[in-house]
Write a protein that holds these residues in place. Structure first.
Motif, PDB file in Angstrom:
ATOM      1  N   GLY A  35      -8.615 -21.304 -20.158  1.00  0.00           N
ATOM      2  CA  GLY A  35      -9.340 -21.262 -21.425  1.00  0.00           C
ATOM      3  C   GLY A  35      -8.706 -20.408 -22.504  1.00  0.00           C
ATOM      4  O   GLY A  35      -9.410 -19.712 -23.232  1.00  0.00           O
ATOM      5  N   ILE A  36      -7.375 -20.478 -22.622  1.00  0.00           N
ATOM      6  CA  ILE A  36      -6.690 -19.754 -23.696  1.00  0.00           C
ATOM      7  C   ILE A  36      -5.758 -20.708 -24.432  1.00  0.00           C
ATOM      8  O   ILE A  36      -5.417 -21.775 -23.924  1.00  0.00           O
ATOM      9  CB  ILE A  36      -5.915 -18.511 -23.163  1.00  0.00           C
ATOM     10  CG1 ILE A  36      -4.847 -18.912 -22.147  1.00  0.00           C
ATOM     11  CG2 ILE A  36      -6.893 -17.501 -22.583  1.00  0.00           C
ATOM     12  CD1 ILE A  36      -3.995 -17.746 -21.632  1.00  0.00           C
ATOM     13  N   LYS A  41      -2.821 -22.675 -19.310  1.00  0.00           N
ATOM     14  CA  LYS A  41      -3.633 -22.099 -20.388  1.00  0.00           C
ATOM     15  C   LYS A  41      -4.948 -22.866 -20.543  1.00  0.00           C
ATOM     16  O   LYS A  41      -5.996 -22.274 -20.759  1.00  0.00           O
ATOM     17  CB  LYS A  41      -2.856 -22.088 -21.705  1.00  0.00           C
ATOM     18  CG  LYS A  41      -1.796 -21.007 -21.796  1.00  0.00           C
ATOM     19  CD  LYS A  41      -1.110 -21.036 -23.155  1.00  0.00           C
ATOM     20  CE  LYS A  41      -0.044 -19.976 -23.270  1.00  0.00           C
ATOM     21  NZ  LYS A  41       1.140 -20.257 -22.455  1.00  0.00           N
ATOM     22  N   ALA A  86     -10.866 -11.916 -29.970  1.00  0.00           N
ATOM     23  CA  ALA A  86     -10.582 -13.185 -29.315  1.00  0.00           C
ATOM     24  C   ALA A  86      -9.280 -13.174 -28.520  1.00  0.00           C
ATOM     25  O   ALA A  86      -8.978 -14.152 -27.851  1.00  0.00           O
ATOM     26  CB  ALA A  86     -10.537 -14.301 -30.361  1.00  0.00           C
ATOM     27  N   ALA A 102      -6.554 -13.081 -25.799  1.00  0.00           N
ATOM     28  CA  ALA A 102      -6.586 -13.302 -24.353  1.00  0.00           C
ATOM     29  C   ALA A 102      -6.114 -12.039 -23.643  1.00  0.00           C
ATOM     30  O   ALA A 102      -5.144 -11.408 -24.066  1.00  0.00           O
ATOM     31  CB  ALA A 102      -5.684 -14.477 -23.996  1.00  0.00           C
ATOM     32  N   SER A 103      -6.783 -11.690 -22.569  1.00  0.00           N
ATOM     33  CA  SER A 103      -6.414 -10.500 -21.802  1.00  0.00           C
ATOM     34  C   SER A 103      -5.122 -10.742 -21.028  1.00  0.00           C
ATOM     35  O   SER A 103      -4.697 -11.887 -20.827  1.00  0.00           O
ATOM     36  CB  SER A 103      -7.527 -10.157 -20.823  1.00  0.00           C
ATOM     37  OG  SER A 103      -7.618 -11.159 -19.819  1.00  0.00           O
ATOM     38  N   GLN A 115      -1.640 -25.336 -25.816  1.00  0.00           N
ATOM     39  CA  GLN A 115      -1.934 -24.982 -24.430  1.00  0.00           C
ATOM     40  C   GLN A 115      -1.034 -25.726 -23.464  1.00  0.00           C
ATOM     41  O   GLN A 115      -0.789 -26.914 -23.639  1.00  0.00           O
ATOM     42  CB  GLN A 115      -3.368 -25.374 -24.062  1.00  0.00           C
ATOM     43  CG  GLN A 115      -4.455 -24.731 -24.856  1.00  0.00           C
ATOM     44  CD  GLN A 115      -5.809 -25.311 -24.505  1.00  0.00           C
ATOM     45  OE1 GLN A 115      -6.031 -26.506 -24.688  1.00  0.00           O
ATOM     46  NE2 GLN A 115      -6.698 -24.481 -24.002  1.00  0.00           N
ATOM     47  N   ARG A 161     -12.390 -20.827 -25.569  1.00  0.00           N
ATOM     48  CA  ARG A 161     -13.812 -21.164 -25.394  1.00  0.00           C
ATOM     49  C   ARG A 161     -14.683 -20.234 -26.184  1.00  0.00           C
ATOM     50  O   ARG A 161     -14.445 -19.128 -26.415  1.00  0.00           O
ATOM     51  CB  ARG A 161     -14.188 -21.073 -23.928  1.00  0.00           C
ATOM     52  CG  ARG A 161     -13.397 -22.040 -23.101  1.00  0.00           C
ATOM     53  CD  ARG A 161     -13.762 -21.892 -21.649  1.00  0.00           C
ATOM     54  NE  ARG A 161     -12.801 -22.663 -20.876  1.00  0.00           N
ATOM     55  CZ  ARG A 161     -12.587 -22.465 -19.610  1.00  0.00           C
ATOM     56  NH1 ARG A 161     -13.224 -21.568 -18.943  1.00  0.00           N
ATOM     57  NH2 ARG A 161     -11.738 -23.207 -18.957  1.00  0.00           N
ATOM     58  N   LEU A 183      -5.879 -13.021 -18.056  1.00  0.00           N
ATOM     59  CA  LEU A 183      -5.932 -14.454 -18.348  1.00  0.00           C
ATOM     60  C   LEU A 183      -4.527 -15.019 -18.533  1.00  0.00           C
ATOM     61  O   LEU A 183      -4.230 -16.125 -18.072  1.00  0.00           O
ATOM     62  CB  LEU A 183      -6.774 -14.721 -19.605  1.00  0.00           C
ATOM     63  CG  LEU A 183      -8.278 -14.573 -19.444  1.00  0.00           C
ATOM     64  CD1 LEU A 183      -8.982 -14.705 -20.791  1.00  0.00           C
ATOM     65  CD2 LEU A 183      -8.821 -15.592 -18.447  1.00  0.00           C
ATOM     66  N   ARG A 184      -3.671 -14.253 -19.187  1.00  0.00           N
ATOM     67  CA  ARG A 184      -2.301 -14.721 -19.410  1.00  0.00           C
ATOM     68  C   ARG A 184      -1.540 -14.834 -18.093  1.00  0.00           C
ATOM     69  O   ARG A 184      -0.815 -15.803 -17.865  1.00  0.00           O
ATOM     70  CB  ARG A 184      -1.588 -13.804 -20.396  1.00  0.00           C
ATOM     71  CG  ARG A 184      -2.188 -13.901 -21.803  1.00  0.00           C
ATOM     72  CD  ARG A 184      -1.460 -13.049 -22.789  1.00  0.00           C
ATOM     73  NE  ARG A 184      -0.145 -13.642 -23.032  1.00  0.00           N
ATOM     74  CZ  ARG A 184       0.458 -13.670 -24.201  1.00  0.00           C
ATOM     75  NH1 ARG A 184      -0.108 -13.139 -25.250  1.00  0.00           N
ATOM     76  NH2 ARG A 184       1.639 -14.220 -24.334  1.00  0.00           N
ATOM     77  N   ARG A 197      -8.641 -16.674 -26.723  1.00  0.00           N
ATOM     78  CA  ARG A 197      -9.571 -17.454 -25.894  1.00  0.00           C
ATOM     79  C   ARG A 197      -9.908 -18.749 -26.624  1.00  0.00           C
ATOM     80  O   ARG A 197     -10.184 -18.746 -27.811  1.00  0.00           O
ATOM     81  CB  ARG A 197     -10.827 -16.649 -25.639  1.00  0.00           C
ATOM     82  CG  ARG A 197     -10.546 -15.440 -24.779  1.00  0.00           C
ATOM     83  CD  ARG A 197     -11.776 -14.577 -24.643  1.00  0.00           C
ATOM     84  NE  ARG A 197     -11.385 -13.328 -24.027  1.00  0.00           N
ATOM     85  CZ  ARG A 197     -12.024 -12.777 -23.021  1.00  0.00           C
ATOM     86  NH1 ARG A 197     -13.099 -13.362 -22.538  1.00  0.00           N
ATOM     87  NH2 ARG A 197     -11.604 -11.659 -22.509  1.00  0.00           N
TER      88      ARG A 197
END
Length: 157
Positions: free
Chosen positions: A97-98, A93, A20, A22-23, A89, A157, A26-27, A155
């Motif tokens: 979706g993180i 974020k 799960a 976050a990559s 968040q 979601r 994404l960050r 993540r």
């Protein structure tokens, strides 16, 4: 299985599970959105109200220094702290979706969020290059602030 039997319930979702995290992408996206949607407008408004601004020949320059600059940085830090403490968040974020969670579960403490926020000073060196390298080098995609605070970004979601 007969038609009257139901399949066993799915195990509860574990937001701190290893898959799960976050990559880095994404960050970076979340930070970029926070910068464009919150930080840039904050600094522009602060510079217009408390700094110096000039417009000439189609060029605009803004300058913010001293106490007004420090107070604007403090407001920015409060934004990250308050949003991550209340909802896990920031706006950025949420849009990608993180969310921030404790390594022990989904709820983070005020102390954890404060450590993350204070260590943005270190993570932010080189336009967040330090954070980016740390996330890439970490097995859990953590920046230095996450490691020190025992938090992860996962993540939502």
């Amino acid at each position: 299985m007969s038609s009257s039997q139901q399949p066993p319930p799915a195990p509860p979702h574990d937001p701190t599970g290893p898959r799960a995290d976050a990559s880095a992408g994404l960050r970076v996206g979340a930070l970029g959105l926070d910068t464009l949607l919150v930080m840039v407008p904050l600094f522009v408004v602060s510079a217009l109200l408390f700094g110096q601004s000039r417009a000439r020949d189609g060029a605009v320059s803004l300058s913010l220094s001293g106490l007004p600059f420090l107070l604007t940085v403090l407001v920015a830090a409060v934004y990250f702290f308050a949003c991550e403490l209340a909802w896990g968040q920031t706006l950025g974020k949420k849009l990608v979706g993180i969310r921030v969670v404790s390594e022990k579960g989904p709820q983070r403490t005020a102390g954890q969020v404060l450590v993350r926020t204070l260590l943005r000073v270190v993570d932010g060196f080189g336009f967040y290059l330090v954070a980016f390298v740390a996330v890439l080098a970490s097995a859990k995609n953590q920046r230095i602030g996450d490691m020190a605070a025992s938090t992860r970004v996962v993540r939502a979601r």
